[in-house]
Scaffold this motif. Sequence first.
Motif, PDB file in Angstrom:
ATOM      1  N   ILE A 420       0.832  -1.206   0.000  1.00 61.15           N
ATOM      2  CA  ILE A 420       0.000   0.000   0.000  1.00 61.15           C
ATOM      3  C   ILE A 420       0.864   1.253   0.000  1.00 61.15           C
ATOM      4  CG2 ILE A 420      -1.689   1.312   1.348  1.00 61.15           C
ATOM      5  CD1 ILE A 420      -2.824  -1.375   2.292  1.00 61.15           C
ATOM      6  N   LEU A 421       1.894   1.273   0.841  1.00 61.48           N
ATOM      7  CA  LEU A 421       2.786   2.429   0.875  1.00 61.48           C
ATOM      8  C   LEU A 421       3.510   2.600  -0.451  1.00 61.48           C
ATOM      9  CD1 LEU A 421       4.068   4.784   2.341  1.00 61.48           C
ATOM     10  CD2 LEU A 421       5.730   3.205   3.349  1.00 61.48           C
ATOM     11  N   GLY A 422       3.959   1.508  -1.038  1.00 63.88           N
ATOM     12  CA  GLY A 422       4.626   1.582  -2.336  1.00 63.88           C
ATOM     13  C   GLY A 422       3.721   2.136  -3.419  1.00 63.88           C
ATOM     14  N   LEU A 423       2.440   1.746  -3.396  1.00 58.98           N
ATOM     15  CA  LEU A 423       1.488   2.242  -4.387  1.00 58.98           C
ATOM     16  C   LEU A 423       1.273   3.746  -4.233  1.00 58.98           C
ATOM     17  CD1 LEU A 423      -0.575   1.736  -6.642  1.00 58.98           C
ATOM     18  CD2 LEU A 423      -2.265   1.198  -4.870  1.00 58.98           C
ATOM     19  N   ILE A 424       1.109   4.222  -3.004  1.00 62.92           N
ATOM     20  CA  ILE A 424       0.913   5.655  -2.776  1.00 62.92           C
ATOM     21  C   ILE A 424       2.137   6.446  -3.244  1.00 62.92           C
ATOM     22  CG2 ILE A 424       0.471   7.450  -1.067  1.00 62.92           C
ATOM     23  CD1 ILE A 424      -0.985   5.365   0.620  1.00 62.92           C
ATOM     24  N   GLU A 425       3.322   5.931  -2.983  1.00 61.01           N
ATOM     25  CA  GLU A 425       4.544   6.608  -3.441  1.00 61.01           C
ATOM     26  C   GLU A 425       4.532   6.778  -4.961  1.00 61.01           C
ATOM     27  OE1 GLU A 425       7.726   4.986  -0.043  1.00 61.01           O
ATOM     28  OE2 GLU A 425       7.616   4.054  -2.027  1.00 61.01           O
ATOM     29  N   LEU A 426       4.166   5.714  -5.669  1.00 61.04           N
ATOM     30  CA  LEU A 426       4.143   5.778  -7.127  1.00 61.04           C
ATOM     31  C   LEU A 426       3.094   6.756  -7.626  1.00 61.04           C
ATOM     32  CD1 LEU A 426       4.520   1.983  -7.971  1.00 61.04           C
ATOM     33  CD2 LEU A 426       6.200   3.764  -8.446  1.00 61.04           C
TER      34      LEU A 426
END
Length: 531
Positions: A420-426
Amino acid sequence: MDKISSKHMQPRHRGEWGSKLGLILAMAGNAVGLGNFWRFPRMAAQYGGGAFMIPYFLALIIVGLPIMITEWHLGRFGGQHGHGTIGPMIYLQAKERVKPRTALVLGSICGGLAFAIPVLINSYYNHIVGWSLNYAFQSLIGRMGPDVDKTAAYVDAISNPLPAILFWIIVMILLAVAASKGIKKGIEAWSKVMMPTLYVFGILLAIFALCTPARPDTPNLTALAGLEFLWKPDFSKINWEVVLATCGQIFFTLSLGMGLIANYASFLKKDDDIVVSSIATVSLNEFAEVVLASTAVVPLAFVFMGKDLIDPSMGSIGFSFMAMPNAFNSLPGVLSNIVGACWFFLLFFAGFTSALALFNYLVTFIEEGTKFSRGAASWTAFLVLIVLGLPVVIEPILNAGSQIYFDTVDSWVGSYLVLILGLIELIVVGWMVKPKKTLEGINSGAKAKMPLWIVTCFIKVITPAILLVVIINATISKVQTGYFSLTGGENGHILWTNIGRGMIIAVFLFGLIVSIKLLKREYSKDLVKNK
Protein backbone atom coordinates in the motif's frame (compact mmCIF):
# COMPACT_ATOMS: atom_id res chain seq x y z
CA MET A 1 11.07 23.97 -5.12
CA ASP A 2 8.38 26.67 -5.08
CA LYS A 3 6.22 27.50 -2.09
CA ILE A 4 8.42 25.79 0.47
CA SER A 5 8.78 27.65 3.73
CA SER A 6 12.06 29.47 4.16
CA LYS A 7 12.89 27.31 7.14
CA HIS A 8 13.86 24.50 4.76
CA MET A 9 15.59 26.43 2.01
CA GLN A 10 18.81 25.70 3.90
CA PRO A 11 18.67 22.04 4.96
CA ARG A 12 19.75 21.02 8.40
CA HIS A 13 23.11 19.35 8.79
CA ARG A 14 22.14 15.69 9.04
CA GLY A 15 25.37 13.94 8.10
CA GLU A 16 26.39 12.37 4.80
CA TRP A 17 27.81 9.13 3.48
CA GLY A 18 31.58 9.12 3.58
CA SER A 19 32.13 7.23 0.32
CA LYS A 20 30.29 5.79 -2.66
CA LEU A 21 31.35 2.28 -1.64
CA GLY A 22 30.05 2.77 1.90
CA LEU A 23 26.70 4.02 0.57
CA ILE A 24 26.28 1.07 -1.81
CA LEU A 25 27.26 -1.48 0.86
CA ALA A 26 24.87 0.08 3.38
CA MET A 27 22.05 0.11 0.83
CA ALA A 28 22.86 -3.49 -0.09
CA GLY A 29 22.90 -4.35 3.61
CA ASN A 30 19.45 -2.82 3.89
CA ALA A 31 18.16 -4.95 1.00
CA VAL A 32 20.13 -8.17 1.64
CA GLY A 33 18.43 -9.72 4.63
CA LEU A 34 17.12 -12.96 6.03
CA GLY A 35 14.58 -13.24 3.23
CA ASN A 36 17.35 -13.68 0.65
CA PHE A 37 18.66 -16.86 2.22
CA TRP A 38 15.72 -18.54 3.91
CA ARG A 39 12.67 -17.29 1.98
CA PHE A 40 13.75 -17.05 -1.64
CA PRO A 41 15.17 -20.60 -2.14
CA ARG A 42 12.09 -22.23 -0.66
CA MET A 43 9.68 -20.04 -2.62
CA ALA A 44 11.55 -20.66 -5.86
CA ALA A 45 11.46 -24.42 -5.27
CA GLN A 46 7.86 -24.43 -4.05
CA TYR A 47 6.54 -22.48 -7.06
CA GLY A 48 8.15 -24.58 -9.76
CA GLY A 49 11.82 -23.57 -9.94
CA GLY A 50 12.27 -22.10 -13.40
CA ALA A 51 8.54 -21.35 -13.54
CA PHE A 52 9.10 -19.03 -10.59
CA MET A 53 12.28 -17.45 -11.95
CA ILE A 54 10.72 -16.21 -15.22
CA PRO A 55 8.03 -14.01 -13.60
CA TYR A 56 10.50 -13.20 -10.81
CA PHE A 57 12.89 -11.46 -13.20
CA LEU A 58 10.00 -9.74 -14.99
CA ALA A 59 8.70 -8.47 -11.62
CA LEU A 60 12.20 -7.30 -10.73
CA ILE A 61 12.38 -5.16 -13.88
CA ILE A 62 8.75 -3.98 -14.07
CA VAL A 63 8.03 -3.53 -10.34
CA GLY A 64 11.28 -3.61 -8.37
CA LEU A 65 13.50 -1.21 -10.32
CA PRO A 66 10.88 1.54 -10.86
CA ILE A 67 9.96 1.61 -7.16
CA MET A 68 13.62 1.44 -6.15
CA ILE A 69 14.44 4.47 -8.34
CA THR A 70 11.33 6.27 -7.04
CA GLU A 71 12.37 5.77 -3.42
CA TRP A 72 15.95 6.87 -4.12
CA HIS A 73 14.55 10.00 -5.77
CA LEU A 74 12.15 10.66 -2.89
CA GLY A 75 14.95 10.22 -0.37
CA ARG A 76 17.44 12.58 -1.97
CA PHE A 77 14.67 15.13 -2.58
CA GLY A 78 13.61 14.97 1.08
CA GLY A 79 17.18 15.17 2.33
CA GLN A 80 17.71 18.42 0.43
CA HIS A 81 14.89 19.90 2.52
CA GLY A 82 16.13 18.47 5.81
CA HIS A 83 13.87 15.41 5.98
CA GLY A 84 14.71 11.72 6.33
CA THR A 85 11.22 10.28 6.76
CA ILE A 86 8.53 9.59 4.18
CA GLY A 87 5.73 11.84 5.48
CA PRO A 88 7.33 15.21 4.63
CA MET A 89 8.74 13.82 1.37
CA ILE A 90 5.26 12.82 0.16
CA TYR A 91 3.78 16.10 1.39
CA LEU A 92 6.25 18.20 -0.60
CA GLN A 93 5.80 16.12 -3.75
CA ALA A 94 2.00 16.04 -3.51
CA LYS A 95 1.88 19.82 -3.03
CA GLU A 96 2.97 20.16 -6.64
CA ARG A 97 -0.53 19.13 -7.78
CA VAL A 98 -2.93 19.45 -4.81
CA LYS A 99 -3.50 22.04 -2.10
CA PRO A 100 -1.32 21.86 1.04
CA ARG A 101 -4.11 20.53 3.27
CA THR A 102 -4.78 17.67 0.86
CA ALA A 103 -1.06 17.05 0.66
CA LEU A 104 -1.06 17.02 4.47
CA VAL A 105 -3.50 14.09 4.44
CA LEU A 106 -1.37 12.09 2.00
CA GLY A 107 1.85 12.94 3.80
CA SER A 108 0.41 12.04 7.20
CA ILE A 109 -1.00 8.68 6.03
CA CYS A 110 2.33 7.78 4.44
CA GLY A 111 4.13 9.05 7.52
CA GLY A 112 2.00 6.82 9.74
CA LEU A 113 2.52 3.79 7.48
CA ALA A 114 6.25 4.44 7.13
CA PHE A 115 6.51 4.68 10.91
CA ALA A 116 4.48 1.56 11.66
CA ILE A 117 6.07 -0.67 9.01
CA PRO A 118 9.77 -0.44 9.98
CA VAL A 119 9.06 -0.20 13.71
CA LEU A 120 6.81 -3.26 13.79
CA ILE A 121 9.06 -5.28 11.50
CA ASN A 122 12.02 -4.33 13.69
CA SER A 123 10.10 -5.41 16.80
CA TYR A 124 10.11 -9.05 15.67
CA TYR A 125 12.96 -9.07 13.16
CA ASN A 126 15.48 -8.33 15.93
CA HIS A 127 14.44 -11.54 17.68
CA ILE A 128 15.22 -13.60 14.56
CA VAL A 129 18.63 -11.93 14.32
CA GLY A 130 19.15 -12.87 17.98
CA TRP A 131 18.17 -16.48 17.31
CA SER A 132 20.69 -16.58 14.45
CA LEU A 133 23.45 -15.30 16.74
CA ASN A 134 22.47 -17.84 19.40
CA TYR A 135 22.55 -20.71 16.89
CA ALA A 136 25.91 -19.54 15.50
CA PHE A 137 27.32 -19.60 19.03
CA GLN A 138 25.80 -23.02 19.76
CA SER A 139 27.25 -24.40 16.52
CA LEU A 140 30.73 -23.10 17.32
CA ILE A 141 30.81 -24.80 20.71
CA GLY A 142 29.42 -28.05 19.31
CA ARG A 143 25.96 -28.01 20.88
CA MET A 144 24.05 -28.58 17.64
CA GLY A 145 25.22 -32.16 17.04
CA PRO A 146 23.24 -35.11 15.61
CA ASP A 147 21.99 -36.15 19.05
CA VAL A 148 20.12 -32.84 19.45
CA ASP A 149 16.44 -32.71 18.49
CA LYS A 150 16.36 -29.62 16.29
CA THR A 151 12.65 -28.99 16.79
CA ALA A 152 13.05 -29.13 20.57
CA ALA A 153 16.17 -26.95 20.32
CA TYR A 154 14.24 -24.30 18.39
CA VAL A 155 11.35 -24.31 20.86
CA ASP A 156 13.90 -23.94 23.68
CA ALA A 157 15.66 -21.06 21.88
CA ILE A 158 12.45 -19.02 21.67
CA SER A 159 10.67 -20.13 24.88
CA ASN A 160 13.56 -20.39 27.36
CA PRO A 161 13.71 -16.89 28.88
CA LEU A 162 17.50 -16.76 29.27
CA PRO A 163 18.64 -17.33 25.65
CA ALA A 164 15.52 -15.74 24.15
CA ILE A 165 16.01 -12.48 26.04
CA LEU A 166 19.82 -12.48 26.24
CA PHE A 167 20.58 -12.66 22.51
CA TRP A 168 17.72 -10.29 21.69
CA ILE A 169 19.16 -7.69 24.08
CA ILE A 170 22.67 -8.18 22.67
CA VAL A 171 21.38 -7.46 19.17
CA MET A 172 19.44 -4.43 20.41
CA ILE A 173 22.51 -2.97 22.13
CA LEU A 174 24.64 -3.48 19.00
CA LEU A 175 21.99 -1.72 16.89
CA ALA A 176 21.80 1.24 19.26
CA VAL A 177 25.60 1.57 19.40
CA ALA A 178 25.92 1.42 15.59
CA ALA A 179 23.10 3.92 15.00
CA SER A 180 24.34 6.34 17.67
CA LYS A 181 27.64 6.78 15.81
CA GLY A 182 25.82 8.35 12.87
CA ILE A 183 25.84 7.65 9.16
CA LYS A 184 29.55 7.66 8.34
CA LYS A 185 31.09 6.31 11.55
CA GLY A 186 28.19 4.03 12.43
CA ILE A 187 26.03 2.55 9.68
CA GLU A 188 28.61 2.91 6.91
CA ALA A 189 31.50 1.58 9.02
CA TRP A 190 29.56 -1.48 10.18
CA SER A 191 28.28 -2.19 6.67
CA LYS A 192 31.83 -2.10 5.26
CA VAL A 193 32.73 -4.97 7.61
CA MET A 194 29.54 -7.03 7.67
CA MET A 195 28.60 -7.01 3.98
CA PRO A 196 31.93 -8.32 2.59
CA THR A 197 31.97 -10.93 5.39
CA LEU A 198 28.44 -11.98 4.45
CA TYR A 199 29.44 -12.47 0.82
CA VAL A 200 32.53 -14.46 1.86
CA PHE A 201 30.42 -16.82 3.98
CA GLY A 202 27.92 -17.13 1.13
CA ILE A 203 30.62 -17.99 -1.41
CA LEU A 204 32.20 -20.55 0.94
CA LEU A 205 28.83 -22.21 1.53
CA ALA A 206 28.12 -22.22 -2.23
CA ILE A 207 31.47 -23.92 -2.99
CA PHE A 208 30.88 -26.41 -0.20
CA ALA A 209 27.34 -27.14 -1.40
CA LEU A 210 28.44 -27.79 -4.99
CA CYS A 211 31.20 -30.13 -3.79
CA THR A 212 28.94 -32.09 -1.44
CA PRO A 213 28.50 -35.67 -2.76
CA ALA A 214 25.21 -37.50 -2.76
CA ARG A 215 24.47 -39.78 0.17
CA PRO A 216 24.90 -43.52 -0.48
CA ASP A 217 21.23 -44.24 0.27
CA THR A 218 20.02 -41.52 -2.15
CA PRO A 219 22.51 -41.41 -5.07
CA ASN A 220 20.13 -39.40 -7.28
CA LEU A 221 20.01 -36.48 -4.87
CA THR A 222 23.12 -34.62 -6.03
CA ALA A 223 23.98 -30.92 -5.81
CA LEU A 224 23.67 -30.58 -9.60
CA ALA A 225 20.27 -32.28 -9.48
CA GLY A 226 19.28 -29.63 -6.93
CA LEU A 227 20.30 -26.84 -9.31
CA GLU A 228 18.40 -28.51 -12.13
CA PHE A 229 15.37 -28.84 -9.86
CA LEU A 230 15.53 -25.08 -9.21
CA TRP A 231 16.32 -23.76 -12.67
CA LYS A 232 14.65 -26.15 -15.10
CA PRO A 233 11.44 -24.38 -16.13
CA ASP A 234 8.09 -26.11 -16.05
CA PHE A 235 5.91 -23.64 -17.96
CA SER A 236 2.73 -25.46 -16.96
CA LYS A 237 3.24 -24.20 -13.39
CA ILE A 238 3.23 -20.50 -14.30
CA ASN A 239 -0.06 -19.09 -13.01
CA TRP A 240 -1.47 -16.07 -11.21
CA GLU A 241 -0.49 -17.44 -7.79
CA VAL A 242 3.14 -17.63 -8.90
CA VAL A 243 3.00 -14.07 -10.25
CA LEU A 244 1.64 -12.80 -6.92
CA ALA A 245 4.35 -14.67 -5.03
CA THR A 246 7.12 -13.16 -7.17
CA CYS A 247 5.83 -9.59 -6.68
CA GLY A 248 5.67 -10.15 -2.93
CA GLN A 249 9.20 -11.51 -2.89
CA ILE A 250 10.52 -8.51 -4.85
CA PHE A 251 9.08 -6.12 -2.24
CA PHE A 252 10.37 -8.28 0.60
CA THR A 253 13.88 -8.76 -0.76
CA LEU A 254 14.52 -5.16 -1.86
CA SER A 255 13.03 -3.61 1.32
CA LEU A 256 10.57 -1.58 -0.75
CA GLY A 257 7.54 0.19 0.69
CA MET A 258 9.17 0.52 4.12
CA GLY A 259 10.71 3.99 3.95
CA LEU A 260 14.20 2.56 4.38
CA ILE A 261 15.57 3.25 0.90
CA ALA A 262 14.31 6.84 1.06
CA ASN A 263 15.75 7.25 4.56
CA TYR A 264 19.26 6.17 3.51
CA ALA A 265 18.99 8.20 0.28
CA SER A 266 18.14 11.32 2.30
CA PHE A 267 21.79 11.45 3.39
CA LEU A 268 23.01 11.70 -0.22
CA LYS A 269 24.82 14.69 -1.62
CA LYS A 270 22.95 16.77 -4.19
CA ASP A 271 25.02 15.51 -7.13
CA ASP A 272 25.17 11.81 -6.16
CA ASP A 273 24.20 9.46 -8.99
CA ILE A 274 20.99 7.73 -7.86
CA VAL A 275 20.53 5.87 -11.16
CA VAL A 276 23.79 3.96 -10.79
CA SER A 277 23.21 3.60 -7.04
CA SER A 278 19.77 2.07 -7.59
CA ILE A 279 21.06 -0.43 -10.13
CA ALA A 280 24.06 -1.29 -7.93
CA THR A 281 21.82 -1.89 -4.90
CA VAL A 282 19.53 -4.20 -6.88
CA SER A 283 22.51 -6.01 -8.43
CA LEU A 284 24.20 -6.72 -5.09
CA ASN A 285 20.92 -7.92 -3.65
CA GLU A 286 20.24 -10.20 -6.60
CA PHE A 287 23.77 -11.59 -6.48
CA ALA A 288 23.18 -12.56 -2.85
CA GLU A 289 19.70 -13.93 -3.54
CA VAL A 290 19.78 -15.49 -6.99
CA VAL A 291 23.44 -16.56 -7.16
CA LEU A 292 24.58 -17.26 -3.60
CA ALA A 293 21.31 -18.40 -2.00
CA SER A 294 20.37 -20.56 -4.98
CA THR A 295 23.83 -22.09 -5.23
CA ALA A 296 24.46 -22.57 -1.52
CA VAL A 297 21.10 -23.39 0.03
CA VAL A 298 19.16 -25.34 -2.61
CA PRO A 299 21.88 -27.88 -3.63
CA LEU A 300 22.82 -28.54 -0.01
CA ALA A 301 19.20 -28.90 1.10
CA PHE A 302 18.39 -31.07 -1.91
CA VAL A 303 21.22 -33.53 -1.15
CA PHE A 304 20.02 -34.10 2.41
CA MET A 305 16.30 -33.40 2.14
CA GLY A 306 15.30 -34.02 -1.47
CA LYS A 307 12.00 -32.44 -2.49
CA ASP A 308 11.00 -32.15 1.17
CA LEU A 309 12.59 -28.69 1.05
CA ILE A 310 9.46 -27.39 -0.70
CA ASP A 311 7.10 -28.57 2.05
CA PRO A 312 5.01 -25.41 2.75
CA SER A 313 4.18 -26.56 6.27
CA MET A 314 7.83 -26.23 7.25
CA GLY A 315 7.83 -22.44 6.94
CA SER A 316 10.90 -20.27 6.46
CA ILE A 317 11.86 -20.35 10.13
CA GLY A 318 11.49 -24.13 10.32
CA PHE A 319 13.61 -24.49 7.19
CA SER A 320 16.42 -22.30 8.56
CA PHE A 321 16.52 -23.36 12.21
CA MET A 322 15.39 -26.99 12.04
CA ALA A 323 15.78 -28.51 8.58
CA MET A 324 19.16 -27.00 7.64
CA PRO A 325 20.85 -27.93 10.97
CA ASN A 326 19.59 -31.49 10.49
CA ALA A 327 21.21 -31.49 7.06
CA PHE A 328 24.53 -30.34 8.57
CA ASN A 329 24.41 -33.26 11.03
CA SER A 330 25.08 -35.66 8.15
CA LEU A 331 28.55 -34.13 7.84
CA PRO A 332 31.45 -35.62 9.79
CA GLY A 333 32.53 -34.24 13.17
CA VAL A 334 33.92 -30.71 13.31
CA LEU A 335 32.87 -30.00 9.73
CA SER A 336 29.24 -30.06 10.81
CA ASN A 337 29.93 -27.37 13.42
CA ILE A 338 31.92 -25.18 11.00
CA VAL A 339 29.35 -25.32 8.19
CA GLY A 340 26.53 -24.75 10.68
CA ALA A 341 28.31 -21.73 12.16
CA CYS A 342 28.88 -20.30 8.66
CA TRP A 343 25.18 -20.67 7.87
CA PHE A 344 24.00 -18.95 11.05
CA PHE A 345 26.62 -16.18 10.93
CA LEU A 346 25.50 -15.59 7.35
CA LEU A 347 21.93 -15.20 8.62
CA PHE A 348 23.13 -12.98 11.47
CA PHE A 349 25.07 -10.55 9.26
CA ALA A 350 22.28 -10.44 6.66
CA GLY A 351 19.68 -9.85 9.37
CA PHE A 352 21.71 -7.30 11.32
CA THR A 353 22.40 -4.97 8.39
CA SER A 354 18.69 -4.98 7.49
CA ALA A 355 17.70 -4.51 11.14
CA LEU A 356 20.07 -1.53 11.30
CA ALA A 357 18.22 0.16 8.42
CA LEU A 358 14.90 -0.45 10.19
CA PHE A 359 16.33 0.86 13.46
CA ASN A 360 17.78 3.95 11.78
CA TYR A 361 14.37 4.95 10.42
CA LEU A 362 12.98 5.11 13.96
CA VAL A 363 16.04 7.08 15.08
CA THR A 364 15.50 9.58 12.25
CA PHE A 365 11.78 9.84 13.08
CA ILE A 366 12.63 10.65 16.71
CA GLU A 367 15.27 13.19 15.66
CA GLU A 368 12.84 15.01 13.39
CA GLY A 369 10.01 15.01 15.92
CA THR A 370 12.12 16.14 18.88
CA LYS A 371 15.29 18.07 19.67
CA PHE A 372 17.11 14.88 20.69
CA SER A 373 20.72 14.34 19.69
CA ARG A 374 21.65 11.35 17.55
CA GLY A 375 22.79 9.39 20.59
CA ALA A 376 19.69 10.20 22.66
CA ALA A 377 17.42 9.30 19.72
CA SER A 378 19.22 5.96 19.28
CA TRP A 379 18.79 4.91 22.89
CA THR A 380 15.19 6.14 22.89
CA ALA A 381 14.60 3.91 19.85
CA PHE A 382 16.23 1.09 21.83
CA LEU A 383 13.70 1.52 24.66
CA VAL A 384 10.74 1.81 22.27
CA LEU A 385 11.68 -1.42 20.50
CA ILE A 386 12.23 -3.22 23.79
CA VAL A 387 8.63 -2.42 24.74
CA LEU A 388 7.20 -3.31 21.32
CA GLY A 389 9.27 -6.49 21.15
CA LEU A 390 8.04 -7.86 24.47
CA PRO A 391 4.96 -9.69 23.04
CA VAL A 392 7.24 -11.54 20.61
CA VAL A 393 9.32 -12.93 23.45
CA ILE A 394 6.51 -13.31 26.03
CA GLU A 395 4.05 -15.39 23.96
CA PRO A 396 6.43 -18.35 23.28
CA ILE A 397 7.48 -18.37 26.95
CA LEU A 398 3.87 -18.48 28.14
CA ASN A 399 2.52 -20.78 25.42
CA ALA A 400 5.28 -23.34 24.81
CA GLY A 401 6.70 -21.89 21.60
CA SER A 402 3.50 -20.40 20.15
CA GLN A 403 4.16 -17.54 17.69
CA ILE A 404 0.68 -16.35 16.68
CA TYR A 405 1.46 -12.72 17.52
CA PHE A 406 4.64 -12.90 15.44
CA ASP A 407 2.79 -14.43 12.46
CA THR A 408 -0.08 -11.91 12.68
CA VAL A 409 2.16 -8.83 12.66
CA ASP A 410 4.40 -10.26 9.94
CA SER A 411 1.52 -11.25 7.66
CA TRP A 412 -0.04 -7.79 7.80
CA VAL A 413 2.99 -5.53 7.90
CA GLY A 414 5.66 -7.43 5.99
CA SER A 415 3.59 -8.46 2.98
CA TYR A 416 0.54 -6.18 2.85
CA LEU A 417 1.04 -2.67 4.23
CA VAL A 418 4.33 -2.37 2.31
CA LEU A 419 2.41 -2.79 -0.94
CA ILE A 420 0.00 0.00 0.00
CA LEU A 421 2.79 2.43 0.88
CA GLY A 422 4.63 1.58 -2.34
CA LEU A 423 1.49 2.24 -4.39
CA ILE A 424 0.91 5.65 -2.78
CA GLU A 425 4.54 6.61 -3.44
CA LEU A 426 4.14 5.78 -7.13
CA ILE A 427 0.85 7.66 -7.42
CA VAL A 428 2.29 10.79 -5.81
CA VAL A 429 5.56 10.82 -7.75
CA GLY A 430 3.99 9.66 -11.03
CA TRP A 431 0.78 11.70 -11.05
CA MET A 432 1.30 14.74 -8.81
CA VAL A 433 4.62 15.90 -10.18
CA LYS A 434 5.22 16.69 -13.84
CA PRO A 435 7.09 13.78 -15.47
CA LYS A 436 9.87 16.05 -16.77
CA LYS A 437 10.43 17.45 -13.28
CA THR A 438 10.59 13.93 -11.79
CA LEU A 439 13.02 12.89 -14.52
CA GLU A 440 15.14 15.96 -13.85
CA GLY A 441 15.34 15.01 -10.18
CA ILE A 442 16.23 11.39 -10.96
CA ASN A 443 18.90 12.31 -13.53
CA SER A 444 20.53 15.02 -11.43
CA GLY A 445 24.17 13.94 -11.11
CA ALA A 446 23.61 10.78 -13.19
CA LYS A 447 26.25 9.83 -15.73
CA ALA A 448 23.84 7.54 -17.60
CA LYS A 449 20.58 9.46 -17.98
CA MET A 450 17.23 7.69 -17.72
CA PRO A 451 14.78 8.26 -20.60
CA LEU A 452 11.45 10.00 -20.03
CA TRP A 453 9.42 6.89 -20.89
CA ILE A 454 10.63 5.19 -17.71
CA VAL A 455 8.64 7.79 -15.78
CA THR A 456 5.64 8.10 -18.10
CA CYS A 457 5.24 4.37 -18.79
CA PHE A 458 6.46 2.56 -15.67
CA ILE A 459 6.44 4.89 -12.66
CA LYS A 460 3.17 6.50 -13.77
CA VAL A 461 1.17 3.61 -15.30
CA ILE A 462 2.47 0.05 -15.55
CA THR A 463 4.07 -0.43 -12.12
CA PRO A 464 1.22 1.11 -10.05
CA ALA A 465 -1.36 -0.81 -12.13
CA ILE A 466 0.37 -4.12 -11.43
CA LEU A 467 0.73 -3.21 -7.77
CA LEU A 468 -2.97 -2.33 -7.52
CA VAL A 469 -3.92 -5.73 -8.96
CA VAL A 470 -1.60 -7.46 -6.48
CA ILE A 471 -3.11 -5.54 -3.54
CA ILE A 472 -6.68 -6.35 -4.65
CA ASN A 473 -5.87 -10.06 -4.94
CA ALA A 474 -3.97 -10.04 -1.65
CA THR A 475 -7.01 -8.45 0.03
CA ILE A 476 -9.35 -11.05 -1.46
CA SER A 477 -7.03 -13.80 -0.25
CA LYS A 478 -6.94 -12.37 3.28
CA VAL A 479 -10.73 -12.11 3.38
CA GLN A 480 -11.08 -15.72 2.26
CA THR A 481 -8.61 -16.97 4.87
CA GLY A 482 -10.26 -15.12 7.75
CA TYR A 483 -7.68 -12.40 8.32
CA PHE A 484 -10.43 -9.80 8.70
CA SER A 485 -12.48 -11.94 11.06
CA LEU A 486 -12.98 -10.40 14.50
CA THR A 487 -13.96 -13.66 16.20
CA GLY A 488 -11.94 -16.49 14.67
CA GLY A 489 -8.53 -14.96 14.29
CA GLU A 490 -5.71 -16.26 12.15
CA ASN A 491 -5.31 -19.98 12.77
CA GLY A 492 -8.12 -19.78 15.33
CA HIS A 493 -6.01 -18.09 18.05
CA ILE A 494 -8.06 -14.99 18.77
CA LEU A 495 -6.21 -13.59 21.82
CA TRP A 496 -2.71 -13.17 20.38
CA THR A 497 -4.16 -12.45 16.95
CA ASN A 498 -6.08 -9.47 18.28
CA ILE A 499 -3.13 -8.32 20.38
CA GLY A 500 -1.13 -8.25 17.15
CA ARG A 501 -3.87 -6.39 15.29
CA GLY A 502 -4.23 -3.92 18.14
CA MET A 503 -0.49 -3.27 18.15
CA ILE A 504 -0.50 -2.56 14.40
CA ILE A 505 -3.39 -0.09 14.74
CA ALA A 506 -1.89 1.62 17.80
CA VAL A 507 1.56 2.08 16.26
CA PHE A 508 0.08 3.35 12.98
CA LEU A 509 -2.15 5.88 14.77
CA PHE A 510 0.80 7.11 16.83
CA GLY A 511 2.88 7.57 13.68
CA LEU A 512 -0.05 9.28 11.97
CA ILE A 513 -0.58 11.78 14.81
CA VAL A 514 3.13 12.59 15.10
CA SER A 515 3.38 13.01 11.31
CA ILE A 516 0.45 15.45 11.31
CA LYS A 517 2.02 17.50 14.11
CA LEU A 518 5.42 17.47 12.40
CA LEU A 519 4.02 18.68 9.08
CA LYS A 520 1.86 21.34 10.75
CA ARG A 521 4.87 22.59 12.67
CA GLU A 522 7.20 22.67 9.67
CA TYR A 523 4.77 24.00 7.05
CA SER A 524 2.27 26.05 9.04
CA LYS A 525 2.40 29.01 6.64
CA ASP A 526 1.64 26.83 3.63
CA LEU A 527 -1.24 25.13 5.41
CA VAL A 528 -2.79 28.43 6.56
CA LYS A 529 -2.71 29.88 3.03
CA ASN A 530 -3.71 26.50 1.51
CA LYS A 531 -2.73 27.59 -1.99
